[in-house]
Motif scaffolding. Structure first.
Motif, PDB file in Angstrom:
ATOM      1  N   UNK A   1       0.828  -1.219   0.000  1.00 50.28           N
ATOM      2  CA  UNK A   1       0.000   0.000   0.000  1.00 50.28           C
ATOM      3  C   UNK A   1       0.855   1.258   0.000  1.00 50.28           C
ATOM      4  N   UNK A   2       1.987   1.193   0.710  1.00 55.87           N
ATOM      5  CA  UNK A   2       2.947   2.310   0.684  1.00 55.87           C
ATOM      6  C   UNK A   2       4.358   1.761   0.824  1.00 55.87           C
ATOM      7  N   UNK A   3       5.307   2.461   0.191  1.00 55.91           N
ATOM      8  CA  UNK A   3       6.728   2.084   0.263  1.00 55.91           C
ATOM      9  C   UNK A   3       7.508   3.361   0.579  1.00 55.91           C
ATOM     10  N   UNK A   4       8.325   3.323   1.653  1.00 55.79           N
ATOM     11  CA  UNK A   4       9.095   4.529   1.981  1.00 55.79           C
ATOM     12  C   UNK A   4      10.507   4.429   1.387  1.00 55.79           C
ATOM     13  N   UNK A   5      11.360   5.452   1.552  1.00 52.68           N
ATOM     14  CA  UNK A   5      12.681   5.428   0.903  1.00 52.68           C
ATOM     15  C   UNK A   5      13.586   4.294   1.375  1.00 52.68           C
ATOM     16  N   UNK A   6      13.306   3.716   2.557  1.00 56.70           N
ATOM     17  CA  UNK A   6      14.083   2.581   3.067  1.00 56.70           C
ATOM     18  C   UNK A   6      13.556   1.245   2.550  1.00 56.70           C
ATOM     19  N   UNK A   7      12.514   1.312   1.728  1.00 59.29           N
ATOM     20  CA  UNK A   7      11.759   0.110   1.307  1.00 59.29           C
ATOM     21  C   UNK A   7      11.006  -0.538   2.472  1.00 59.29           C
ATOM     22  N   UNK A   8      10.725   0.213   3.522  1.00 54.48           N
ATOM     23  CA  UNK A   8       9.790  -0.253   4.544  1.00 54.48           C
ATOM     24  C   UNK A   8       8.386  -0.115   3.935  1.00 54.48           C
ATOM     25  N   UNK A   9       7.491  -1.007   4.379  1.00 57.37           N
ATOM     26  CA  UNK A   9       6.183  -1.082   3.721  1.00 57.37           C
ATOM     27  C   UNK A   9       5.034  -0.935   4.705  1.00 57.37           C
ATOM     28  N   UNK A  10       3.897  -0.479   4.160  1.00 52.84           N
ATOM     29  CA  UNK A  10       2.600  -0.751   4.786  1.00 52.84           C
ATOM     30  C   UNK A  10       1.884  -1.699   3.851  1.00 52.84           C
ATOM     31  N   UNK A  11       1.380  -2.816   4.442  1.00 48.62           N
ATOM     32  CA  UNK A  11       0.589  -3.784   3.680  1.00 48.62           C
ATOM     33  C   UNK A  11      -0.667  -4.127   4.468  1.00 48.62           C
ATOM     34  N   UNK A  12      -1.614  -4.749   3.761  1.00 52.68           N
ATOM     35  CA  UNK A  12      -2.823  -5.192   4.449  1.00 52.68           C
ATOM     36  C   UNK A  12      -4.071  -4.452   4.026  1.00 52.68           C
ATOM     37  N   UNK A  13      -3.935  -3.613   2.978  1.00 52.44           N
ATOM     38  CA  UNK A  13      -5.127  -2.946   2.444  1.00 52.44           C
ATOM     39  C   UNK A  13      -6.182  -3.960   2.023  1.00 52.44           C
ATOM     40  N   UNK A  14      -5.726  -5.141   1.601  1.00 53.73           N
ATOM     41  CA  UNK A  14      -6.651  -6.209   1.208  1.00 53.73           C
ATOM     42  C   UNK A  14      -6.967  -7.160   2.349  1.00 53.73           C
ATOM     43  N   UNK A  15      -6.437  -6.866   3.534  1.00 55.05           N
ATOM     44  CA  UNK A  15      -6.779  -7.657   4.723  1.00 55.05           C
ATOM     45  C   UNK A  15      -6.029  -8.971   4.856  1.00 55.05           C
ATOM     46  N   UNK A  16      -5.013  -9.186   4.013  1.00 51.80           N
ATOM     47  CA  UNK A  16      -4.318 -10.486   4.029  1.00 51.80           C
ATOM     48  C   UNK A  16      -2.952 -10.395   4.718  1.00 51.80           C
ATOM     49  N   UNK A  17      -2.764  -9.354   5.564  1.00 54.81           N
ATOM     50  CA  UNK A  17      -1.436  -9.065   6.104  1.00 54.81           C
ATOM     51  C   UNK A  17      -0.811 -10.194   6.906  1.00 54.81           C
TER      52      UNK A  17
END
Ligand code: 5RP
Length: 246
Positions: free
Chosen positions: A101-117
């Protein structure tokens, strides 16, 4: 995929498809144990794997689908899939490909917009290599204040977990279902609290902190498995951002 079908797609879908195809063409090899992610971008990687298997260009893929959506797509495409507890996959995965869902400059992520986190994280952290496919709209300078971070919580802890999350300085929203009354229920029988932080946070620390809250099963910060990120750009190119060493 045929040229006529591609020209009918909207721009966003084309970008997602370009990223999905690029990662498979450059990273997937015959014989791999392959984690397959969830969502409208990752599904193009799943389709490309199916296409290459059908052509005979790829052979002996042992897939692990991270959700029911992906499992059904594997069934349709005749991609052989296995439980992560099976003897075929007991030594772990070679590569997991997923969206974000989002990727920061360190390649850290937010995931789970689809609920499958939950299972997406199990697959990511059980893989030797991790690749993320996004279009350029997913790139962000920082995480936590924009796209809400999903926190999967057992239903009995709904109110108490929300109280603790608010003390962390987060605004908390119970994720509501569409075309079903009440909250989203995950594939593991839990609810999702979507949280947004009012001031800057450290995602690396927050990934661990959130999981200390009683009743929290998993959260959508993905910081401990450095991914290579495939970014489809509106210019028509797919750029790769290498994994950042930790
Ligand atoms: C599902 C996910 C997805 O990978 C993420 O929400 C991105 O989805 P999309 O590619 O449809 O934007 O984490 O739980």
């Amino acid at each position: 995929m045929e040229q006529g079908t591609i020209s009918l797609m909207n721009e966003e879908t084309k970008l997602k498809m370009q990223a999905g195809y690029a990662v498979v063409d450059s990273m997937v090899k015959s014989g791999m144990k392959l984690g397959l992610g969830t969502g409208s971008t990752a599904i193009h990687a799943v389709r490309r794997v199916g296409e290459l298997l059908a052509q005979g260009t790829l052979r002996d893929i042992f897939a692990f689908p991270t959700s029911l959506q992906t499992e059904i797509e594997c069934e349709k495409l005749k991609i052989p899939f296995f439980s992560l507890n099976s003897k075929e996959l007991s030594s772990g995965l070679d590569l997991t490909i997923d969206g974000a869902d989002e990727v920061d400059p360190q390649n850290y992520l937010i995931k789970g917009g689809g609920g499958a986190l939950l299972i997406e994280k199990v697959a990511a952290y059980a893989s030797s290599e991790y690749a993320i496919v996004v279009d350029e709209s997913k790139l962000t300078k920082s995480l936590g204040g924009g796209f809400p971070v999903p926190v999967e919580v057992v239903p009995a802890a709904r109110v108490q977990a929300a109280r603790v999350l608010e003390k962390f300085g987060a605004a908390v929203i119970l994720r509501e279902a569409v075309r079903k009354a009440g909250p989203v229920i995950t594939e593991h029988g839990n609810i999702i609290l979507d949280i947004r932080f009012c001031s800057p946070i450290n995602p690396l620390l927050m990934e661990t902190e959130l999981n200390q809250i009683p009743g929290v099963v998993e959260n959508g910060f993905f910081t401990r498995k450095p991914p290579v990120v495939y970014i489809a750009c509106s210019a028509g190119t797919v750029e790769t951002r290498p994994a950042v060493k930790q």
